[in-house]
Design an enzyme around this catalytic site. Structure first.
Site, mmCIF file in Angstrom:
data_model
loop_
_atom_site.group_PDB
_atom_site.id
_atom_site.type_symbol
_atom_site.label_atom_id
_atom_site.label_comp_id
_atom_site.label_asym_id
_atom_site.label_seq_id
_atom_site.Cartn_x
_atom_site.Cartn_y
_atom_site.Cartn_z
ATOM 1 C CG PHE A 108 2.285 63.493 126.214
ATOM 2 C CD1 PHE A 108 2.707 64.735 126.633
ATOM 3 C CD2 PHE A 108 1.965 63.315 124.881
ATOM 4 C CE1 PHE A 108 2.824 65.797 125.728
ATOM 5 C CE2 PHE A 108 2.074 64.365 123.969
ATOM 6 C CZ PHE A 108 2.508 65.607 124.398
ATOM 7 C CG ASP A 158 -4.216 59.102 123.917
ATOM 8 O OD1 ASP A 158 -3.911 58.808 122.740
ATOM 9 O OD2 ASP A 158 -3.884 60.170 124.447
ATOM 10 C CE LYS A 165 1.861 61.664 118.516
ATOM 11 N NZ LYS A 165 2.190 63.035 118.095
#
Length: 405
Positions: free
Chosen positions: A147, A232, A261
């Site tokens: 993801f 990531d 984030k």
């Protein structure tokens, strides 16, 4: 927290959303109005322990005083210049972030998906200009069950059909191999490979942790084959796993690291690609950009986030409280929990389907004052703020035990 002045109930507000909001989410039926630390409060004044922390965007909890102070201070001075001009906060932010992550340069953006897209563009340009891959032939190898975001390019290499169905045609240039499988990865890398892009821990897949040595193997393979290693760390980074970056568990230094984030402190969207000078240096003016990327408000908040991480306090908390988390989950195996995976303050918990779906468990936990998020059937994710106390964490685990009893 005091109850907010609110004339519309949770039910009324949820119903009001139905005709005007696109249905791209299926949230739990709670309407949050206030929050502080590890707790949120709905419009009726009910309190809930937040065990999701905005998918790690709230690593430092809701409204951390150092972060809100930095934001307020900057709001009174300057919020946006665009990169058409310099601003007095950006260089300091970039210097501190590069030092924190052990990298040379920073490319500031806004969202996690933007960071991933930026990493892809940089890797391709590096492949053409430095590696010598023929024009438009560059490939990037990714892992199944990944993801990395929801743009059309990113879902092109997703294996989640819910994320893909109806959004083609898809962007070519990606090869998908099983996660945690070094032989399959080696077989997929060839002279056209610009980069290997992976999550050090697969979050959306259910907090899937690779075998010891996998990340070091990816680093060795990419170095030997002459391609880039892009990590990531948008969910796994910035303290979540007990280290600043999850790759540090194997003492690995990627060529590019994608951050987001938690970098915005739960206040503003902030993301970045950090990496080697000879890689990020392939970008020239006009080839890539973002109106809000590197804006003064984002840089001020991002700098405050880096300052919190520089102390090591939050990495230590994630490590120490991770012991509590794993112990509590281990005690539930065979009592409704069929398995779990945890690193730091992050866990994927597989619930026996006989006890309910992940969504149903989430709804029952909500009734007990605990908020979590389900993923993939009967799996729930636990990712509390790193500011959570041991007692609060134990209370959440007790609530899980109760709803499974």
């Amino acid at each position: 927290m005091t109850a907010p002045a609110q004339t519309r109930s949770s039910v009324d507000l949820i119903r009001a959303e139905e005709p005007v909001l696109a249905h791209n989410y299926h949230p739990l039926p709670v309407v949050v109005a206030r929050a502080e630390g590890s707790w949120v409060e709905d419009v009726e004044g009910r309190r809930y322990l937040d065990m999701l922390a905005g998918y790690s965007a709230l690593n430092f909890g809701h409204r951390h005083p150092a972060l809100t102070e930095a934001a307020h201070r900057q709001l009174d001075r300057l919020t946006l210049t665009s990169r058409a001009f310099h601003n007095d906060r950006l260089a300091h932010f970039a210097e501190r972030l590069a030092a924190l992550t052990g990298q040379d340069m920073v490319l500031p953006m806004n969202t996690g998906a933007e960071a991933v897209e930026s990493g892809i563009k940089v890797a391709r340009k590096w492949a053409y200009e430095v590696k010598g891959v023929p024009a438009d032939r560059a490939t990037i190898v990714v892992a199944a069950d990944n993801f990395h975001g929801r743009t059309t390019t990113i879902v092109s290499f997703s294996t989640d059909e819910t994320a893909r169905a109806g959004f083609g045609p898809f962007t070519p240039g990606f090869r998908i191999v099983p996660y945690n499988d070094l032989p399959a990865l080696e077989a997929a890398v060839d002279e056209t490979t610009a980069a290997v892009l992976i999550e050090p821990v697969q979050g959306e897949a259910g907090v899937v942790i690779p075998d010891e040595g996998y990340l070091a193997g990816v680093r060795e393979l990419t170095s030997r084959k002459g391609c880039l290693f892009i990590a990531d760390e948008i969910q796994s980074g910035l303290g979540r796993t007990g280290r600043t970056l999850a790759v540090e568990h194997e003492s690995v230094v990627p060529d590019l690291v994608l951050l987001g984030k938690a970098l915005g402190g739960g206040i503003v969207p902030v993301s970045a690609v950090v990496g080697r000078r000879d890689v990020l240096g392939v970008l020239r003016p006009g080839e890539h950009g973002s109106t809000f990327g590197g804006n003064p408000l984002a840089a001020a908040v991002g700098t405050a986030v880096v300052e919190l991480l520089e102390t090591g306090e939050f990495q230590r908390r994630a490590t120490e409280l991770g012991v509590v988390l794993r112990g509590g989950l281990a005690a539930l195996v065979g009592k409704g929990v069929v398995g779990y995976r945890a690193r730091g303050l992050w866990a994927g918990v597989d619930i026996d389907p006989a006890f309910g779906t992940g969504r149903e468990i989430g709804e029952r936990l909500m009734a007990e004052g605990v908020l979590v998020k389900d993923t993939h059937g009967s799996t729930i994710r636990l990712a509390p703020p790193l500011t959570i106390t041991a007692d609060e964490l134990s209370g959440a685990l007790a609530a899980l035990e109760k709803v499974l009893a």
